[in-house]
Design a protein around this motif. Sequence first.
Motif, mmCIF file in Angstrom:
data_model
loop_
_atom_site.group_PDB
_atom_site.id
_atom_site.type_symbol
_atom_site.label_atom_id
_atom_site.label_comp_id
_atom_site.label_asym_id
_atom_site.label_seq_id
_atom_site.Cartn_x
_atom_site.Cartn_y
_atom_site.Cartn_z
ATOM 1 N N SER A 172 5.939 -7.516 31.112
ATOM 2 C CA SER A 172 5.060 -8.083 30.093
ATOM 3 C C SER A 172 5.458 -9.523 29.788
ATOM 4 O O SER A 172 4.600 -10.420 29.677
ATOM 5 C CB SER A 172 5.130 -7.232 28.817
ATOM 6 N N ASP A 173 6.769 -9.764 29.660
ATOM 7 C CA ASP A 173 7.268 -11.125 29.401
ATOM 8 C C ASP A 173 6.827 -12.086 30.499
ATOM 9 O O ASP A 173 6.387 -13.214 30.225
ATOM 10 C CB ASP A 173 8.794 -11.131 29.322
ATOM 11 N N LEU A 174 6.945 -11.652 31.746
ATOM 12 C CA LEU A 174 6.598 -12.516 32.876
ATOM 13 C C LEU A 174 5.125 -12.911 32.835
ATOM 14 O O LEU A 174 4.778 -14.086 33.034
ATOM 15 C CB LEU A 174 6.913 -11.800 34.186
ATOM 16 N N ALA A 175 4.262 -11.950 32.566
ATOM 17 C CA ALA A 175 2.827 -12.241 32.505
ATOM 18 C C ALA A 175 2.509 -13.170 31.335
ATOM 19 O O ALA A 175 1.747 -14.143 31.482
ATOM 20 C CB ALA A 175 2.040 -10.939 32.385
ATOM 21 N N GLU A 176 3.088 -12.879 30.161
ATOM 22 C CA GLU A 176 2.836 -13.721 28.990
ATOM 23 C C GLU A 176 3.371 -15.138 29.203
ATOM 24 O O GLU A 176 2.733 -16.121 28.804
ATOM 25 C CB GLU A 176 3.472 -13.087 27.751
ATOM 26 N N GLY A 177 4.550 -15.243 29.826
ATOM 27 C CA GLY A 177 5.122 -16.559 30.077
ATOM 28 C C GLY A 177 4.257 -17.386 30.998
ATOM 29 O O GLY A 177 4.055 -18.596 30.777
ATOM 30 N N GLU A 178 3.719 -16.756 32.040
ATOM 31 C CA GLU A 178 2.851 -17.472 32.984
ATOM 32 C C GLU A 178 1.582 -17.953 32.298
ATOM 33 O O GLU A 178 1.132 -19.103 32.498
ATOM 34 C CB GLU A 178 2.505 -16.550 34.156
ATOM 35 N N MET A 179 0.980 -17.096 31.466
ATOM 36 C CA MET A 179 -0.254 -17.478 30.780
ATOM 37 C C MET A 179 -0.010 -18.550 29.722
ATOM 38 O O MET A 179 -0.815 -19.480 29.569
ATOM 39 C CB MET A 179 -0.905 -16.242 30.146
ATOM 40 N N LEU A 180 1.108 -18.446 28.998
ATOM 41 C CA LEU A 180 1.430 -19.474 28.005
ATOM 42 C C LEU A 180 1.679 -20.814 28.695
ATOM 43 O O LEU A 180 1.227 -21.866 28.218
ATOM 44 C CB LEU A 180 2.649 -19.059 27.183
ATOM 45 N N GLN A 181 2.383 -20.778 29.829
ATOM 46 C CA GLN A 181 2.645 -22.013 30.563
ATOM 47 C C GLN A 181 1.340 -22.644 31.028
ATOM 48 O O GLN A 181 1.155 -23.869 30.938
ATOM 49 C CB GLN A 181 3.539 -21.720 31.766
ATOM 50 N N LEU A 182 0.412 -21.828 31.507
ATOM 51 C CA LEU A 182 -0.892 -22.334 31.943
ATOM 52 C C LEU A 182 -1.659 -22.943 30.783
ATOM 53 O O LEU A 182 -2.237 -24.034 30.897
ATOM 54 C CB LEU A 182 -1.698 -21.190 32.566
ATOM 55 N N GLN A 183 -1.668 -22.253 29.647
ATOM 56 C CA GLN A 183 -2.368 -22.761 28.466
ATOM 57 C C GLN A 183 -1.797 -24.092 28.017
ATOM 58 O O GLN A 183 -2.538 -25.049 27.727
ATOM 59 C CB GLN A 183 -2.249 -21.737 27.333
ATOM 60 N N SER B 183 14.321 -13.360 30.896
ATOM 61 C CA SER B 183 14.003 -11.956 30.647
ATOM 62 C C SER B 183 14.464 -11.059 31.789
ATOM 63 O O SER B 183 14.954 -9.946 31.558
ATOM 64 C CB SER B 183 12.494 -11.798 30.434
ATOM 65 N N LEU B 184 14.332 -11.519 33.021
ATOM 66 C CA LEU B 184 14.769 -10.709 34.157
ATOM 67 C C LEU B 184 16.293 -10.704 34.288
ATOM 68 O O LEU B 184 16.878 -9.692 34.681
ATOM 69 C CB LEU B 184 14.111 -11.190 35.452
ATOM 70 N N PHE B 185 16.950 -11.804 33.963
ATOM 71 C CA PHE B 185 18.413 -11.796 33.872
ATOM 72 C C PHE B 185 18.853 -10.745 32.849
ATOM 73 O O PHE B 185 19.791 -9.978 33.082
ATOM 74 C CB PHE B 185 18.930 -13.175 33.426
ATOM 75 N N GLU B 186 18.153 -10.721 31.719
ATOM 76 C CA GLU B 186 18.455 -9.767 30.658
ATOM 77 C C GLU B 186 18.276 -8.333 31.155
ATOM 78 O O GLU B 186 19.146 -7.473 30.928
ATOM 79 C CB GLU B 186 17.530 -10.036 29.472
ATOM 80 N N ALA B 187 17.179 -8.061 31.825
ATOM 81 C CA ALA B 187 16.940 -6.708 32.339
ATOM 82 C C ALA B 187 18.028 -6.290 33.321
ATOM 83 O O ALA B 187 18.497 -5.144 33.298
ATOM 84 C CB ALA B 187 15.571 -6.642 33.013
ATOM 85 N N ALA B 188 18.437 -7.201 34.192
ATOM 86 C CA ALA B 188 19.469 -6.884 35.187
ATOM 87 C C ALA B 188 20.789 -6.524 34.522
ATOM 88 O O ALA B 188 21.431 -5.518 34.881
ATOM 89 C CB ALA B 188 19.655 -8.063 36.141
ATOM 90 N N CYS B 189 21.209 -7.315 33.545
ATOM 91 C CA CYS B 189 22.520 -7.090 32.924
ATOM 92 C C CYS B 189 22.503 -5.917 31.944
ATOM 93 O O CYS B 189 23.443 -5.112 31.911
ATOM 94 C CB CYS B 189 22.995 -8.364 32.219
ATOM 95 N N VAL B 190 21.455 -5.810 31.140
ATOM 96 C CA VAL B 190 21.401 -4.718 30.163
ATOM 97 C C VAL B 190 21.251 -3.377 30.879
ATOM 98 O O VAL B 190 21.910 -2.387 30.516
ATOM 99 C CB VAL B 190 20.259 -4.934 29.150
ATOM 100 N N SER B 191 20.417 -3.314 31.910
ATOM 101 C CA SER B 191 20.283 -2.056 32.654
ATOM 102 C C SER B 191 21.598 -1.681 33.322
ATOM 103 O O SER B 191 21.927 -0.494 33.437
ATOM 104 C CB SER B 191 19.163 -2.152 33.690
ATOM 105 N N ALA B 192 22.370 -2.678 33.749
ATOM 106 C CA ALA B 192 23.687 -2.405 34.348
ATOM 107 C C ALA B 192 24.619 -1.778 33.319
ATOM 108 O O ALA B 192 25.338 -0.816 33.620
ATOM 109 C CB ALA B 192 24.293 -3.694 34.885
ATOM 110 N N ALA B 193 24.610 -2.314 32.104
ATOM 111 C CA ALA B 193 25.434 -1.729 31.049
ATOM 112 C C ALA B 193 24.994 -0.308 30.736
ATOM 113 O O ALA B 193 25.820 0.603 30.571
ATOM 114 C CB ALA B 193 25.360 -2.612 29.789
ATOM 115 N N VAL B 194 23.698 -0.091 30.688
ATOM 116 C CA VAL B 194 23.158 1.254 30.435
ATOM 117 C C VAL B 194 23.577 2.218 31.547
ATOM 118 O O VAL B 194 23.897 3.385 31.305
ATOM 119 C CB VAL B 194 21.621 1.206 30.303
ATOM 120 N N SER B 195 23.603 1.732 32.779
ATOM 121 C CA SER B 195 23.881 2.597 33.931
ATOM 122 C C SER B 195 25.280 3.194 33.909
ATOM 123 O O SER B 195 25.527 4.216 34.551
ATOM 124 C CB SER B 195 23.694 1.816 35.232
#
Length: 327
Positions: free
Chosen positions: A144-155, A177-189
């Motif tokens: 969701s972050d990636l899509a919103e970021g792309e649209m905000l950048q375009l706007q 956001s993807l750096f965050e997902a990689a590291c937080v999911s690693a901690a969760v794992s």
Amino acid sequence: MDIRTVKEYLQEDWTAVSCRIAGVLKSDIDLLNATNESILANSGKQLRPLLALLFARSCNGGKVTEATVRYASSAELLHNATLLHDDVADDSDQRRGVPTIRSLMGPSVSVLLGDYWLVKAMELILGDDESDTKVIRIFSKTLSDLAEGEMLQLQKAQNGDTDQSDYLRIIYNKTASLFEAACVSAAVSVAAPEAYERAARDYAVALGLAFQIKDDILDYDGTESVGKPLGVDILEQKITMPLLGAMANAGAEQEEKIRQMVKDIAGHPEYRDEIVAFVKSNGGLEYAVDALNVYVDDAVKALDVLPDSYEKECLERLAYFTAKRNR
């Protein structure tokens, strides 16, 4: 910082991630296999799975789980999926110094491949671990972050009114956001305690912001080794930290003039050189470097809660490497 040395240190864990990525992409369609293999052969630094393995090991006495490998692999698959889509959105002919799939096979193929990699990323997350449901939510937020970021950048590109708050939101959504997902999911794992999860989030967000600011600096002051033509952000009407800093230093009258030039650059590509010169003569690069160093320091500070280990040291060194890299 030698990324290859870190990968060699991780040995079996890194091999497991590489094999999992290659395995999940395997198909009985020869063209798909050949194209995927070409992408993997030019896959860059692979920072996201590297960070995931290092963070899981730093939280868990140097050990990872099967879920760690799946989540780390998913982060890399998702990253490459977004690049395939971005190349279409940005009409990019080169990525990491080689022709993009978009330029070689057309935008439709690039989008379809991006979708394929995205689906394979989600497949890997859907295992049997109790943590998988939580991690699905983490990666769903990132999408969701990636899509919103792309649209905000375009706007903002169309309006030419990007301010620093907009810029930080865009680069959080599109990169951090993807750096965050990689590291937080690693901690969760590895069932890390809540304090370690917070550290993962704080470290990854700060590192991701620093990483993108450095990319934006290199667009003004790098070399062709960056893997894309210089000044491309201006041609795409993107107002990034160096330009924001230069406009802040130059004052309102100059800012209004430069913003209008950015809005009009599609019809006047020659404005690029003038804008680049404006950034350099008005302290824009120094402004961006100062911001970059703040986020690097924040990333390193976030690691204080973790026990001392070689993995933690590598995470610290990766943060400093972000500030010093030239590509």
